[in-house]
Scaffold this motif. Structure first.
Motif, PDB file in Angstrom:
ATOM      1  N   ASP A 140      -3.076   4.398   2.091  1.00 58.06           N
ATOM      2  CA  ASP A 140      -4.481   4.799   2.237  1.00 58.06           C
ATOM      3  C   ASP A 140      -5.359   3.620   2.661  1.00 58.06           C
ATOM      4  O   ASP A 140      -6.583   3.722   2.680  1.00 58.06           O
ATOM      5  CB  ASP A 140      -5.009   5.423   0.944  1.00 58.06           C
TER       6      ASP A 140
ATOM      7  N   ASP B 204       0.867  -1.186   0.000  1.00 56.42           N
ATOM      8  CA  ASP B 204       0.000   0.000   0.000  1.00 56.42           C
ATOM      9  C   ASP B 204       0.900   1.231   0.000  1.00 56.42           C
ATOM     10  O   ASP B 204       1.151   1.862   1.018  1.00 56.42           O
ATOM     11  CB  ASP B 204      -0.907  -0.026   1.234  1.00 56.42           C
ATOM     12  N   LEU B 205       1.365   1.593  -1.182  1.00 56.25           N
ATOM     13  CA  LEU B 205       2.440   2.583  -1.284  1.00 56.25           C
ATOM     14  C   LEU B 205       2.030   3.966  -0.805  1.00 56.25           C
ATOM     15  O   LEU B 205       2.845   4.715  -0.271  1.00 56.25           O
ATOM     16  CB  LEU B 205       2.952   2.656  -2.729  1.00 56.25           C
ATOM     17  N   ASN B 206       0.761   4.332  -1.022  1.00 57.23           N
ATOM     18  CA  ASN B 206       0.324   5.666  -0.584  1.00 57.23           C
ATOM     19  C   ASN B 206      -0.372   5.606   0.775  1.00 57.23           C
ATOM     20  O   ASN B 206      -0.941   6.597   1.220  1.00 57.23           O
ATOM     21  CB  ASN B 206      -0.584   6.308  -1.634  1.00 57.23           C
TER      22      ASN B 206
ATOM     23  N   ILE C  15      -5.737   0.785   1.168  1.00 60.26           N
ATOM     24  CA  ILE C  15      -6.233  -0.020   0.050  1.00 60.26           C
ATOM     25  C   ILE C  15      -5.075  -0.331  -0.885  1.00 60.26           C
ATOM     26  O   ILE C  15      -4.250   0.542  -1.162  1.00 60.26           O
ATOM     27  CB  ILE C  15      -7.326   0.741  -0.748  1.00 60.26           C
ATOM     28  N   VAL C  16      -5.012  -1.551  -1.351  1.00 59.47           N
ATOM     29  CA  VAL C  16      -4.048  -1.888  -2.406  1.00 59.47           C
ATOM     30  C   VAL C  16      -4.836  -1.992  -3.707  1.00 59.47           C
ATOM     31  O   VAL C  16      -5.704  -2.860  -3.851  1.00 59.47           O
ATOM     32  CB  VAL C  16      -3.326  -3.209  -2.097  1.00 59.47           C
TER      33      VAL C  16
ATOM     34  N   ASP D 195      -1.746   2.192  -6.380  1.00 59.28           N
ATOM     35  CA  ASP D 195      -0.435   1.708  -5.943  1.00 59.28           C
ATOM     36  C   ASP D 195       0.344   1.109  -7.116  1.00 59.28           C
ATOM     37  O   ASP D 195       1.560   1.275  -7.220  1.00 59.28           O
ATOM     38  CB  ASP D 195      -0.607   0.679  -4.824  1.00 59.28           C
TER      39      ASP D 195
HETATM   40 CA   LIG Z   1      -2.974   2.402  -1.593  1.00 60.62          CA
END
Ligand SMILES: [Ca+2]
Ligand SMILES: [Ca+2]
Length: 221
Positions: A168, A164-166, A170-171, A175
């Motif tokens: 938030d 989940d790079l940002n 959610i994947v 992302d």
């Molecule tokens: Ca994400």
């Protein structure tokens, strides 16, 4: 005490620190006898009064709170008065209950730990599919445990969902897009495999996102 004598002893604090109770078993045949106890040269008790117990073998225990920092302490008993008996001095830890700090932010957890009379222990981090990034995944000792005041509480803080790079929660395609950008321009946030990073963004990193997506959000994209 048959005079204004000073007695000194060395007291190794072991794991005790924080709030303690100093208890002294004493007797006297007249009122007005006092003493105090120093730790590392500081009077930590103030004057403690020995009551008239009515006989040299009529013992009573007087108790005062003391607060000590961790480490070796040199304890010194100091008598202000002549003619009273001291049987022993002992220190006992004030016990407190470990609060529940899982599922809340690290800052809130540490506030609760301090408020309970405990101290910050080791902090580690781990990925979690269920606990939001920055929140406490687990604690040691567990909530409800009775421990000496000043004991450390270790925390494991969530890094959120791996992939989940940002961050938030959610994947999804966002992302994937972030990873694609990193793939072209060089790693910034998308070098997630291995966990410590290897300086490149490639199919191994993509595979982690794909696995998180499939495992956590199957059927929801
Ligand atoms: Ca994400
Ligand atoms: Ca990589």
């Amino acid at each position: 005490m048959d005079g204004n004598r000073r007695m000194a002893g060395i007291y190794r604090q072991r794991q005790w620190h924080g709030k303690l109770h100093l208890e002294a078993r004493v007797s006297a045949t007249a009122a007005g006898k006092t003493f105090y106890v120093e730790f590392n040269g500081v009077n930590k008790t103030g004057n403690i009064t020995v009551p008239n117990t009515g006989g040299w073998q009529n013992w009573t225990t007087v108790s005062v709170p003391v607060s000590l920092s961790a480490g070796t302490q040199i304890m010194r008993f100091v008598s202000n008065s002549a003619d009273f008996n001291l049987n022993y001095i002992r220190l006992t830890a004030t016990m407190v209950t470990v609060p529940t700090v899982t599922g809340i932010s690290q800052a809130s957890a540490q506030s609760a730990i301090t408020a309970a009379g405990l101290t910050d222990g080791a902090i580690s981090q781990s990925f979690s599919n269920t606990v939001a990034a920055g929140n406490v995944m687990s604690q040691n000792p567990t909530a409800g445990t009775s421990v000496p005041s000043g004991s450390p509480v270790d925390l494991v803080i969530s890094l959120g969902i791996r992939g989940d790079l940002n961050v938030d929660g959610i994947v999804n395609l966002v992302d994937i897009e972030l990873m694609s950008g990193d793939w072209l321009s060089g790693p910034s946030i998308a070098d997630i495999e291995p966990a410590s990073g290897d300086g490149v963004v490639d199919f191994l990193d993509f595979a982690v996102i794909a696995a998180s997506w499939a495992r956590v959000f199957k059927g929801r994209y």
